[in-house]
Write a protein that holds these residues in place. Structure first.
Motif, PDB file in Angstrom:
ATOM      1  N   GLY A  78     -27.680 -34.403  33.396  1.00 47.80           N
ATOM      2  CA  GLY A  78     -28.927 -34.289  32.654  1.00 47.80           C
ATOM      3  C   GLY A  78     -29.435 -35.615  32.150  1.00 47.80           C
ATOM      4  N   THR A  79     -30.493 -35.526  31.369  1.00 47.59           N
ATOM      5  CA  THR A  79     -31.134 -36.691  30.778  1.00 47.59           C
ATOM      6  C   THR A  79     -31.025 -36.605  29.265  1.00 47.59           C
ATOM      7  OG1 THR A  79     -32.712 -36.777  32.613  1.00 47.59           O
ATOM      8  CG2 THR A  79     -33.269 -38.017  30.629  1.00 47.59           C
ATOM      9  N   ALA A 211     -32.961 -22.888  17.642  1.00 52.79           N
ATOM     10  CA  ALA A 211     -33.846 -23.875  18.254  1.00 52.79           C
ATOM     11  C   ALA A 211     -33.846 -23.667  19.762  1.00 52.79           C
ATOM     12  CB  ALA A 211     -33.393 -25.288  17.909  1.00 52.79           C
ATOM     13  N   HIS A 212     -34.826 -24.267  20.421  1.00 52.15           N
ATOM     14  CA  HIS A 212     -34.911 -24.242  21.878  1.00 52.15           C
ATOM     15  C   HIS A 212     -34.865 -25.688  22.347  1.00 52.15           C
ATOM     16  CE1 HIS A 212     -35.409 -21.659  25.294  1.00 52.15           C
ATOM     17  NE2 HIS A 212     -36.436 -22.362  25.779  1.00 52.15           N
ATOM     18  N   ILE A 213     -33.756 -26.083  22.959  1.00 51.91           N
ATOM     19  CA  ILE A 213     -33.521 -27.473  23.337  1.00 51.91           C
ATOM     20  C   ILE A 213     -33.301 -27.577  24.843  1.00 51.91           C
ATOM     21  CG2 ILE A 213     -32.099 -29.521  22.974  1.00 51.91           C
ATOM     22  CD1 ILE A 213     -33.508 -28.631  20.453  1.00 51.91           C
ATOM     23  N   ALA A 214     -34.087 -28.395  25.496  1.00 48.32           N
ATOM     24  CA  ALA A 214     -33.934 -28.645  26.929  1.00 48.32           C
ATOM     25  C   ALA A 214     -33.885 -27.340  27.722  1.00 48.32           C
ATOM     26  CB  ALA A 214     -32.672 -29.476  27.190  1.00 48.32           C
ATOM     27  N   GLY A 215     -34.720 -26.366  27.309  1.00 50.24           N
ATOM     28  CA  GLY A 215     -34.781 -25.096  28.021  1.00 50.24           C
ATOM     29  C   GLY A 215     -33.662 -24.144  27.677  1.00 50.24           C
ATOM     30  N   LEU A 247     -26.155 -29.665  22.096  1.00 53.99           N
ATOM     31  CA  LEU A 247     -27.278 -30.147  22.897  1.00 53.99           C
ATOM     32  C   LEU A 247     -28.056 -31.253  22.205  1.00 53.99           C
ATOM     33  CD1 LEU A 247     -28.689 -26.718  24.148  1.00 53.99           C
ATOM     34  CD2 LEU A 247     -27.246 -28.321  25.433  1.00 53.99           C
ATOM     35  N   LYS A 248     -27.964 -31.298  20.886  1.00 54.64           N
ATOM     36  CA  LYS A 248     -28.686 -32.324  20.138  1.00 54.64           C
ATOM     37  C   LYS A 248     -27.983 -32.613  18.828  1.00 54.64           C
ATOM     38  CE  LYS A 248     -32.970 -31.632  18.318  1.00 54.64           C
ATOM     39  NZ  LYS A 248     -33.161 -32.283  17.000  1.00 54.64           N
ATOM     40  N   GLN A 267     -33.146 -32.629  29.351  1.00 54.55           N
ATOM     41  CA  GLN A 267     -32.929 -31.820  30.545  1.00 54.55           C
ATOM     42  C   GLN A 267     -31.425 -31.730  30.772  1.00 54.55           C
ATOM     43  OE1 GLN A 267     -31.715 -33.125  33.785  1.00 54.55           O
ATOM     44  NE2 GLN A 267     -31.615 -30.973  34.469  1.00 54.55           N
ATOM     45  N   VAL A 268     -30.929 -30.522  31.122  1.00 57.94           N
ATOM     46  CA  VAL A 268     -29.500 -30.367  31.358  1.00 57.94           C
ATOM     47  C   VAL A 268     -29.233 -29.284  32.392  1.00 57.94           C
ATOM     48  CG1 VAL A 268     -29.163 -28.688  29.475  1.00 57.94           C
ATOM     49  CG2 VAL A 268     -27.237 -30.114  30.223  1.00 57.94           C
ATOM     50  N   SER A 269     -28.238 -29.503  33.220  1.00 57.72           N
ATOM     51  CA  SER A 269     -27.784 -28.530  34.213  1.00 57.72           C
ATOM     52  C   SER A 269     -26.271 -28.456  34.141  1.00 57.72           C
ATOM     53  CB  SER A 269     -28.217 -28.952  35.623  1.00 57.72           C
ATOM     54  OG  SER A 269     -27.557 -28.157  36.610  1.00 57.72           O
TER      55      SER A 269
END
Length: 401
Positions: A78-79, A211-215, A247-248, A267-269
């Motif tokens: 991811g980024t 929260a909604h982070i990177a989808g 995620l954050k 962005q994360v996968s």
């Protein structure tokens, strides 16, 4: 927010002569070096979050911490967006010079992570990250018309600076779970792990909504010091609701305003990265510096290291002692007259006007401040540093004598 809150207490319980020029140069250099240490061990303005908070099942802080602890994510890519606002003045490259000295001085390499990753101490940066288990990780610092990559593949650790076409090669730590000395925290999980070491009776821990982070849907875990006298206001960790992966990470100061340090996925996968992502061969014509070529020490041992926030902040500094407890802990050590500092004239001219003179029963000294880390350097070369206020530093110095 109320449905997600947990009991603070329960969650926390569970979860005088002027020094010589040599001394003066050393005492000016230390606060600058400490800032780099702080940025590398505490965490790195918030990553972009999607609008609309998700509706998730209730969870207590203890359950969320347990979910993080048992997360089994080993593959991801991811980024990551990193922003740092310590309120540092322009030091004219002094911090980079100090880092270069730590990496081997004039004989070092621009690809050495110890020098390169100090760029994260200020400003906003974009990182690309990838991981495939404990033996394969890659971090790329994306710059204008250039890129710096740090690659861990098996027993090898490679650093490559495309701008200078220089390569650094080291060997990964042999002991399980120990980060190689060249590797630095890069993901929200790295920083969250460090922050959770501070959770004790002096810390309030709550789940403060979602929260909604990177989808991804996430819970928001918040850590707040119960003690006065610290510069830390709150630490917020957005934890993936499905995997438990942070995620954050956001750290805000007690003085208010924008976040001091933040790192978050944009962005994360969780798909396994291609094995080729971790392959590296030095480009033709590149200058390759081996770790042992410039006297770099091997992985530092953690046995006997001081515990607490100050211990995490100043790990590896010789003769370190820790005064106080919890968020008010202060690390102290003797700066002496060791090398690696700028010249006395440069220190006087550049940093002499940045500190605030203080005095007490300890004698006289100077406090160097950022929005997060404060350092008191006495005229006889003793250093007191921590994420605490100036007043707390002076009290610690008085008590330490």
């Amino acid at each position: 927010m109320a449905p997600y809150e947990s009991d603070d207490s329960a969650s926390a319980e569970e979860a005088h002569d002027l020094p010589s020029k040599r001394h003066r140069a050393a005492r000016y250099a230390v606060p600058v070096a400490v800032v780099g240490v702080a940025a590398a061990t505490i965490g790195l303005v918030p990553a972009l979050a999607d609008s609309g908070d998700p509706d998730l099942p209730k969870i207590t802080a203890q359950q969320l911490i347990q979910k993080m602890a048992t997360s089994d994510v080993e593959q991801l890519s991811g980024t990551v967006k990193v922003s740092t606002d310590l309120g540092l003045p322009d030091l004219g490259g002094l911090e980079s010079n100090l880092a270069s000295g730590a990496a081997g001085g004039a004989g070092g390499s621009s690809a050495d992570p110890k020098a390169k990753l100090t760029e994260l101490v200020s400003g906003t940066h974009t990182l690309r990250v990838a991981a495939d288990g404990p033996d394969r990780q890659k971090l790329s610092l994306v710059e204008n018309a250039a890129e710096y990559s740090l690659i861990h593949n098996g027993t090898d650790v490679w650093g490559y600076d495309s701008r200078s076409n220089e390569v650094f090669h080291g060997t990964a730590a042999a002991r399980d779970g120990e980060r190689h000395r060249s590797e630095a925290p890069a993901t929200p999980k790295d920083f969250a792990d460090e922050a959770l070491k501070s959770v004790d009776a002096t810390t309030s821990v709550t789940v403060d909504g979602t929260a909604h982070i990177a989808g991804r849907d996430a819970y928001r875990l918040v850590l707040k010091p119960k003690q006065s006298g610290t510069t830390v206001g709150a630490i917020s960790v957005a934890v993936d609701a499905k995997t438990g992966l942070p995620l954050k990470f956001t750290l805000t100061p007690a003085s208010g305003g924008a976040a001091v340090l933040d790192v978050g996925f944009t962005q994360v996968s969780f798909a396994r990265p291609a094995a080729s992502a971790f392959d590296f061969t030095p480009p033709k014509g590149a200058k390759v510096t081996e770790e042992e070529d410039h006297g770099t020490a091997g992985p530092s041992h953690r046995e006997g290291r001081p515990e607490g926030n100050a211990g995490d902040l100043a790990e590896g500094l010789g003769g370190l002692r820790v005064l106080g407890k919890g968020w008010n802990s202060v690390a102290t050590f003797d700066a002496g007259g060791e090398g690696g500092a700028p010249s006395a004239s440069a220190a006087d001219g550049l940093l002499g006007s940045l500190g605030d003179p203080v005095s007490g029963t300890f004698g006289k000294g100077t406090v160097f401040s950022t929005r997060l880390v404060n350092a008191l350097v006495t005229d006889d070369g003793q250093v007191y540093v921590g994420t605490v206020t100036k007043g707390t530093l002076v009290k610690a110095a008085n008590a330490g004598r």
